[in-house]
Design a protein around this motif. Structure first.
Motif, PDB file in Angstrom:
ATOM      1  N   ARG A 104     -55.906 -13.366  21.964  1.00 55.73           N
ATOM      2  CA  ARG A 104     -55.501 -13.390  23.378  1.00 55.73           C
ATOM      3  C   ARG A 104     -56.679 -13.478  24.354  1.00 55.73           C
ATOM      4  O   ARG A 104     -56.557 -13.072  25.504  1.00 55.73           O
ATOM      5  CB  ARG A 104     -54.618 -12.180  23.712  1.00 55.73           C
ATOM      6  CG  ARG A 104     -53.336 -12.104  22.894  1.00 55.73           C
ATOM      7  CD  ARG A 104     -52.449 -10.950  23.319  1.00 55.73           C
ATOM      8  NE  ARG A 104     -51.235 -10.911  22.522  1.00 55.73           N
ATOM      9  CZ  ARG A 104     -50.146 -11.643  22.724  1.00 55.73           C
ATOM     10  NH1 ARG A 104     -50.141 -12.504  23.726  1.00 55.73           N
ATOM     11  NH2 ARG A 104     -49.091 -11.538  21.945  1.00 55.73           N
ATOM     12  N   GLN A 105     -57.801 -14.005  23.883  1.00 61.73           N
ATOM     13  CA  GLN A 105     -58.930 -14.299  24.773  1.00 61.73           C
ATOM     14  C   GLN A 105     -58.803 -15.760  25.211  1.00 61.73           C
ATOM     15  O   GLN A 105     -59.624 -16.614  24.872  1.00 61.73           O
ATOM     16  CB  GLN A 105     -60.259 -14.027  24.050  1.00 61.73           C
ATOM     17  CG  GLN A 105     -60.447 -12.596  23.594  1.00 61.73           C
ATOM     18  CD  GLN A 105     -60.551 -11.630  24.769  1.00 61.73           C
ATOM     19  OE1 GLN A 105     -60.832 -12.016  25.905  1.00 61.73           O
ATOM     20  NE2 GLN A 105     -60.316 -10.344  24.495  1.00 61.73           N
ATOM     21  N   HIS A 106     -57.767 -16.051  25.984  1.00 60.45           N
ATOM     22  CA  HIS A 106     -57.392 -17.426  26.270  1.00 60.45           C
ATOM     23  C   HIS A 106     -58.453 -18.195  27.045  1.00 60.45           C
ATOM     24  O   HIS A 106     -58.645 -19.400  26.828  1.00 60.45           O
ATOM     25  CB  HIS A 106     -56.064 -17.449  27.041  1.00 60.45           C
ATOM     26  CG  HIS A 106     -54.914 -16.925  26.242  1.00 60.45           C
ATOM     27  ND1 HIS A 106     -53.774 -16.400  26.819  1.00 60.45           N
ATOM     28  CD2 HIS A 106     -54.724 -16.813  24.905  1.00 60.45           C
ATOM     29  CE1 HIS A 106     -52.926 -16.021  25.886  1.00 60.45           C
ATOM     30  NE2 HIS A 106     -53.472 -16.253  24.711  1.00 60.45           N
ATOM     31  N   HIS A 107     -59.128 -17.528  27.954  1.00 57.76           N
ATOM     32  CA  HIS A 107     -60.111 -18.224  28.787  1.00 57.76           C
ATOM     33  C   HIS A 107     -61.271 -18.779  27.969  1.00 57.76           C
ATOM     34  O   HIS A 107     -61.954 -19.714  28.401  1.00 57.76           O
ATOM     35  CB  HIS A 107     -60.657 -17.274  29.857  1.00 57.76           C
ATOM     36  CG  HIS A 107     -61.495 -16.171  29.296  1.00 57.76           C
ATOM     37  ND1 HIS A 107     -60.953 -15.071  28.661  1.00 57.76           N
ATOM     38  CD2 HIS A 107     -62.850 -15.998  29.258  1.00 57.76           C
ATOM     39  CE1 HIS A 107     -61.929 -14.264  28.264  1.00 57.76           C
ATOM     40  NE2 HIS A 107     -63.081 -14.802  28.614  1.00 57.76           N
ATOM     41  N   MET A 108     -61.494 -18.234  26.755  1.00 61.91           N
ATOM     42  CA  MET A 108     -62.611 -18.687  25.938  1.00 61.91           C
ATOM     43  C   MET A 108     -62.386 -20.082  25.360  1.00 61.91           C
ATOM     44  O   MET A 108     -63.343 -20.776  25.015  1.00 61.91           O
ATOM     45  CB  MET A 108     -62.872 -17.695  24.798  1.00 61.91           C
ATOM     46  CG  MET A 108     -63.517 -16.388  25.232  1.00 61.91           C
ATOM     47  SD  MET A 108     -65.127 -16.636  26.055  1.00 61.91           S
ATOM     48  CE  MET A 108     -66.064 -17.466  24.773  1.00 61.91           C
ATOM     49  N   LEU A 109     -61.119 -20.512  25.266  1.00 57.24           N
ATOM     50  CA  LEU A 109     -60.864 -21.823  24.679  1.00 57.24           C
ATOM     51  C   LEU A 109     -61.480 -22.947  25.505  1.00 57.24           C
ATOM     52  O   LEU A 109     -62.056 -23.894  24.960  1.00 57.24           O
ATOM     53  CB  LEU A 109     -59.351 -22.059  24.530  1.00 57.24           C
ATOM     54  CG  LEU A 109     -58.709 -21.527  23.248  1.00 57.24           C
ATOM     55  CD1 LEU A 109     -58.640 -20.003  23.249  1.00 57.24           C
ATOM     56  CD2 LEU A 109     -57.308 -22.115  23.034  1.00 57.24           C
ATOM     57  N   GLY A 110     -61.370 -22.847  26.841  1.00 55.13           N
ATOM     58  CA  GLY A 110     -61.966 -23.866  27.693  1.00 55.13           C
ATOM     59  C   GLY A 110     -63.479 -23.877  27.601  1.00 55.13           C
ATOM     60  O   GLY A 110     -64.113 -24.945  27.632  1.00 55.13           O
ATOM     61  N   ILE A 111     -64.082 -22.704  27.476  1.00 47.64           N
ATOM     62  CA  ILE A 111     -65.541 -22.624  27.342  1.00 47.64           C
ATOM     63  C   ILE A 111     -65.987 -23.204  26.007  1.00 47.64           C
ATOM     64  O   ILE A 111     -66.964 -23.963  25.932  1.00 47.64           O
ATOM     65  CB  ILE A 111     -66.002 -21.161  27.501  1.00 47.64           C
ATOM     66  CG1 ILE A 111     -65.724 -20.675  28.921  1.00 47.64           C
ATOM     67  CG2 ILE A 111     -67.490 -21.015  27.163  1.00 47.64           C
ATOM     68  CD1 ILE A 111     -66.024 -19.213  29.147  1.00 47.64           C
ATOM     69  N   TYR A 112     -65.263 -22.864  24.932  1.00 44.49           N
ATOM     70  CA  TYR A 112     -65.596 -23.428  23.622  1.00 44.49           C
ATOM     71  C   TYR A 112     -65.453 -24.946  23.629  1.00 44.49           C
ATOM     72  O   TYR A 112     -66.246 -25.666  23.006  1.00 44.49           O
ATOM     73  CB  TYR A 112     -64.683 -22.841  22.547  1.00 44.49           C
ATOM     74  CG  TYR A 112     -64.996 -21.413  22.161  1.00 44.49           C
ATOM     75  CD1 TYR A 112     -66.305 -20.963  22.061  1.00 44.49           C
ATOM     76  CD2 TYR A 112     -63.971 -20.510  21.872  1.00 44.49           C
ATOM     77  CE1 TYR A 112     -66.593 -19.655  21.709  1.00 44.49           C
ATOM     78  CE2 TYR A 112     -64.248 -19.198  21.510  1.00 44.49           C
ATOM     79  CZ  TYR A 112     -65.554 -18.778  21.433  1.00 44.49           C
ATOM     80  OH  TYR A 112     -65.841 -17.484  21.068  1.00 44.49           O
ATOM     81  N   LEU A 113     -64.434 -25.465  24.327  1.00 44.21           N
ATOM     82  CA  LEU A 113     -64.232 -26.906  24.415  1.00 44.21           C
ATOM     83  C   LEU A 113     -65.435 -27.580  25.062  1.00 44.21           C
ATOM     84  O   LEU A 113     -65.947 -28.598  24.565  1.00 44.21           O
ATOM     85  CB  LEU A 113     -62.964 -27.195  25.218  1.00 44.21           C
ATOM     86  CG  LEU A 113     -62.644 -28.665  25.504  1.00 44.21           C
ATOM     87  CD1 LEU A 113     -62.378 -29.422  24.214  1.00 44.21           C
ATOM     88  CD2 LEU A 113     -61.438 -28.786  26.446  1.00 44.21           C
TER      89      LEU A 113
END
Length: 487
Positions: A104-113
């Protein structure tokens, strides 16, 4: 601890307890639905994307045998080499996004992208000399002069194709980690339909030859990328895409390290068939042999898109469950995914053996090439069967973050067993292409058995702890990433 894990499924609270009391039939149905939410669009997308390459080969094959052999060398040797590097490095994004989404660390997906874009774009620039110096490279590898010369022209068209993979792979992995990859499937279907029409127009009607076929392929591969960008940037993923952020430039080294491990793992698999083509190019009547083998590998590769779809599903399901802290659900996902893929592989194995006689004429008008394809058909059938298990186990490895371990397994099984056996059977024993393929199939069989043993003996409770450690180690607080957005 074990009793706690029995009730740690997908959602907190009473739903966990209800799922923990489900019967085996109910659990199987629930897991199968979750599996196909990811696998269905992933399979269709990969069918469509690979179909663009196969349709291009079919149109080029009707231009001439030399052009077909040149395209086959560039697409199955050089492009597959670069494709393997990029796909492998991008698969690190599957591990990171899947586990972060599960936690549930959703904001990290955009950073990883964004971090993945930086790493892959730099890597693509370093790969450009392979396409620029294709002709002398193929001469050095012992390929026929006429084929190498035409391949040098075709390879330049593959430069924009390679850059398209940077965004294609990363967007697909980012979206499928959230089970939002249906939009990717729709875009891929649209581009495939457009590609068929444009290829026919450019090559059959306007007689533009290789340039027409390759130009259509470039358009077909870039159109889905623009569609995915529009979907993500316009609010399609509000929880995971918070805009461009300077946080993407931080902590790049750990991402590079995992990307390299992932790249090595996938490259060693994709390059395996590349070596098969190179060994064939040094045999008698190389042009016919390369044409026949490239047709077989394209049929095999198209079928493998189903298994790669299950690879993606396995990666997402395993990484999500490990990120959520559910060892039991992760283990059950492995069993369901591998079993489903194997069942489909058995069906396709039978279907292909029935229709193998006429399939070569889709790609060529040459009776000699078609005869050579029929000669190789039994080996192709067994390759299809093994494809239904081995890639799925690789997806389990990606979801759990075992890329470095699998890389060592691939080196041993492919390059210390498969290729030496293939060379001996092909050249020393005199079985030619069949001998090379048999040896390499034996290497794949050993690799599959080793992955089965590793997966069977895995301590999934420990994998949950490792996933939690990975997510926390690279976590950027949500407010920090928002404050660091670029204008």
């Amino acid at each position: 601890m074990p009793s706690d894990l029995n009730t740690k499924l997908l959602q907190p609270g009473s739903k966990e307890e209800a799922e923990g009391k489900e019967s085996l039939k109910q659990r199987l149905w629930t897991e199968t639905k979750k599996l196909w939410v990811v696998a269905g669009p992933a399979i269709f997308t990969r069918f469509s994307t690979f179909g663009v390459l196969v349709i291009t080969q079919a149109f080029i094959g009707h231009i001439g045998p030399t052009e077909l052999a040149a395209y086959a060398l560039v697409s199955t040797v050089l492009s597959r080499f670069c494709n393997g590097v990029l796909l492998g490095m991008a698969s690190a994004l599957e591990t990171l996004c899947g586990q972060a989404f599960g936690a549930r660390q959703h904001h990290m997906l955009g950073i990883y992208l964004q971090r993945s874009w930086i790493v892959l774009l730099a890597c693509t620039i370093l790969l450009l000399p392979i396409y620029i110096f294709t002709t002398p490279l193929l001469r050095f590898l012992g390929q026929p002069e006429a084929v190498a010369a035409v391949a040098g022209t075709i390879s330049l068209w593959f430069i924009p194709v390679t850059f398209s993979y940077v965004f294609s792979y990363t967007f697909q992995m980012y979206l499928q980690a959230q089970s939002k990859n249906s939009v990717v499937a729709y875009l891929a279907a649209t581009s495939l339909t457009l590609h068929v029409l444009l290829s026919w127009l450019f090559t059959a009607k306007l007689q533009l030859g290789v340039a027409g076929a390759m130009g259509s392929m470039i358009l077909a591969l870039w159109i889905p990328n623009f569609g995915q960008m529009a979907f993500v940037f316009s609010g399609g993923c509000p929880e995971t895409w918070k805009g461009f952020s300077v946080a993407a430039f931080k902590d790049l080294f750990p991402v590079v390290k995992l990307s390299l491990s992932s790249g090595i793992m996938v490259c060693l698999e994709l390059w395996y068939n590349t070596i098969l083509v190179l060994l064939t190019g040094n045999m008698k009547d190389a042009e016919t042999a390369i044409d026949a083998l490239s047709i077989c590998l394209n049929i095999n590769g198209w079928e493998m898109m189903i298994s790669i779809g299950f690879l993606a599903a396995a990666s997402v399901r395993i990484s999500n469950e490990l990120g959520r802290g559910s060892a039991k659900a992760a283990k059950f996902s492995v069993v369901v995914t591998v079993g489903t893929s194997l069942l489909i592989g058995c069906i396709l194995f039978v279907v292909f053996l029935i229709f193998r006689g006429s399939i070569a004429y889709v790609f060529t008008k040459s009776p000699e090439v078609a005869k050579a394809v029929a000669y190789l058909s039994p080996l192709l059938a067994f390759s299809i069967l093994m494809n239904s298990v081995q890639p799925v186990l690789s997806g389990v490895a990606v979801g759990a973050g075992w890329q470095s371990i699998v890389a060592y397994v691939n080196i041993a099984c492919y390059y210390l067993i498969g290729i030496p056996l293939g060379a001996v059977l092909g050249y020393a024993v005199g079985l030619h292409v069949r001998g090379v393929w048999i040896g390499m199939l034996l290497g794949t069989l050993v690799q599959t058995l080793v992955l089965v043993i590793i997966t069977w003996r895995t301590d999934w409770d420990k994998q949950v702890q490792l996933a939690s450690s990975r997510v926390n180690k690279w976590l950027v607080p949500g407010n920090e990433s928002s404050n660091n957005q670029l204008a």
